[in-house]
Design a protein around this motif. Structure first.
Motif, PDB file in Angstrom:
ATOM      1  N   LEU A   1      -0.362  -1.438   2.768  1.00  0.00           N
ATOM      2  CA  LEU A   1      -0.162  -0.518   1.651  1.00  0.00           C
ATOM      3  C   LEU A   1       0.626   0.716   2.081  1.00  0.00           C
ATOM      4  O   LEU A   1       1.470   1.213   1.331  1.00  0.00           O
ATOM      5  N   GLU A   2       0.352   1.205   3.282  1.00  0.00           N
ATOM      6  CA  GLU A   2       1.104   2.365   3.791  1.00  0.00           C
ATOM      7  C   GLU A   2       2.593   2.065   3.854  1.00  0.00           C
ATOM      8  O   GLU A   2       3.424   2.964   3.705  1.00  0.00           O
ATOM      9  N   CYS A   3       2.931   0.796   4.064  1.00  0.00           N
ATOM     10  CA  CYS A   3       4.331   0.392   4.174  1.00  0.00           C
ATOM     11  C   CYS A   3       4.899  -0.089   2.846  1.00  0.00           C
ATOM     12  O   CYS A   3       6.021  -0.605   2.804  1.00  0.00           O
ATOM     13  N   GLY A   4       4.134   0.054   1.772  1.00  0.00           N
ATOM     14  CA  GLY A   4       4.659  -0.218   0.436  1.00  0.00           C
ATOM     15  C   GLY A   4       4.584  -1.649  -0.022  1.00  0.00           C
ATOM     16  O   GLY A   4       5.221  -2.014  -1.024  1.00  0.00           O
ATOM     17  N   ALA A   5       3.806  -2.503   0.658  1.00  0.00           N
ATOM     18  CA  ALA A   5       3.722  -3.910   0.279  1.00  0.00           C
ATOM     19  C   ALA A   5       2.926  -4.096  -1.012  1.00  0.00           C
ATOM     20  O   ALA A   5       2.072  -3.265  -1.371  1.00  0.00           O
TER      21      ALA A   5
END
Length: 234
Positions: A32-36
């Motif tokens: 989630l931190e990487c936008g997935a």
């Protein structure tokens, strides 16, 4: 086994995590931190994943694992404690050409996840090709002492300066000399010690830019606006 180090852009990419426990939650958090765009396949969820699902941040498939839940996935992480399920996840992903990682089992992995230290946009990864994750974690802890939280603001400053230098219209070779001089200069030491006037003077000498104010105590770095800033790579 020698792994090929790579940084993946997974923004808005469909990623599947199989498992609903604490390990799965840690993997979901990083995705989630990487936008997935994350889907979790698990009959039950732990507290953290349940909260994320309730908030609409992840999609929850409340079912036991089946290959059909991998349809369209860019990458998959298997985080279950059942050997037979992990076998199926790895086999199904490889049959479908999907990147797969099964936690703590390099034999079933197309990629492994390094111990990661992050300071804003700075990421320092430590990997041992799966031979000793414990050593990777130890080295990450040691690096955390060397690269403190202030590196986030320092890197933000370097990023803004880079945009301004490129926008000035000099040649790529001249820009590269400036960027190299900045990171090899005492700029970081000045900023960390609160010597803002010395930092401004150093920036002026190396870049020709006048910096109005500099902050290392928070995320904001105040610099002049970037006129027609270019995204050209160094």
């Amino acid at each position: 086994m020698k792994y090929y180090p790579v940084c993946l852009d997974i923004r808005e990419r469909p990623c599947v995590v199989v498992g609903g426990g604490e390990v799965a939650a840690r993997k979901v958090e990083r995705l989630l931190e990487c936008g997935a765009a994350v889907t979790v396949v698990a009959g039950e969820l732990g507290d953290m994943l349940r909260e994320l699902a309730a908030a609409g941040r992840i999609r929850h498939v409340a079912a036991d694992y089946e290959a059909r839940y991998l349809a369209g996935a860019f990458l998959v992480i298997g985080a279950t404690d059942r050997e037979e399920v992990n076998d199926c996840i790895a086999a199904d992903c490889r049959a479908g050409g999907i990147l797969v990682n099964v936690v703590d089992d390099p034999r079933r992995c197309d990629f492994i996840l390094p111990a990661l230290l992050t300071r804003g946009s700075l990421s320092i990864a430590v990997a041992t090709d799966g031979k000793s994750p414990a050593l990777a974690r130890k080295l990450r802890r040691e690096l955390a002492w060397q690269f403190g939280p202030e590196y986030a603001a320092y890197l933000d400053l370097l990023g803004r300066l880079r945009e301004l230098v490129i926008a000035a219209g000099r040649s790529p070779d001249e820009n590269r000399e400036v960027f190299t001089a900045l990171v090899n200069s005492p700029l970081y030491d000045h900023l960390r010690a609160g010597r803002r006037e010395e930092a401004r003077a150093l920036i002026r000498d190396l870049t020709g830019l006048e910096v109005e104010s500099i902050f290392m105590s928070g995320p904001e770095v105040k610099l002049p606006p970037v006129p027609g800033a270019s995204a050209t790579m160094e």
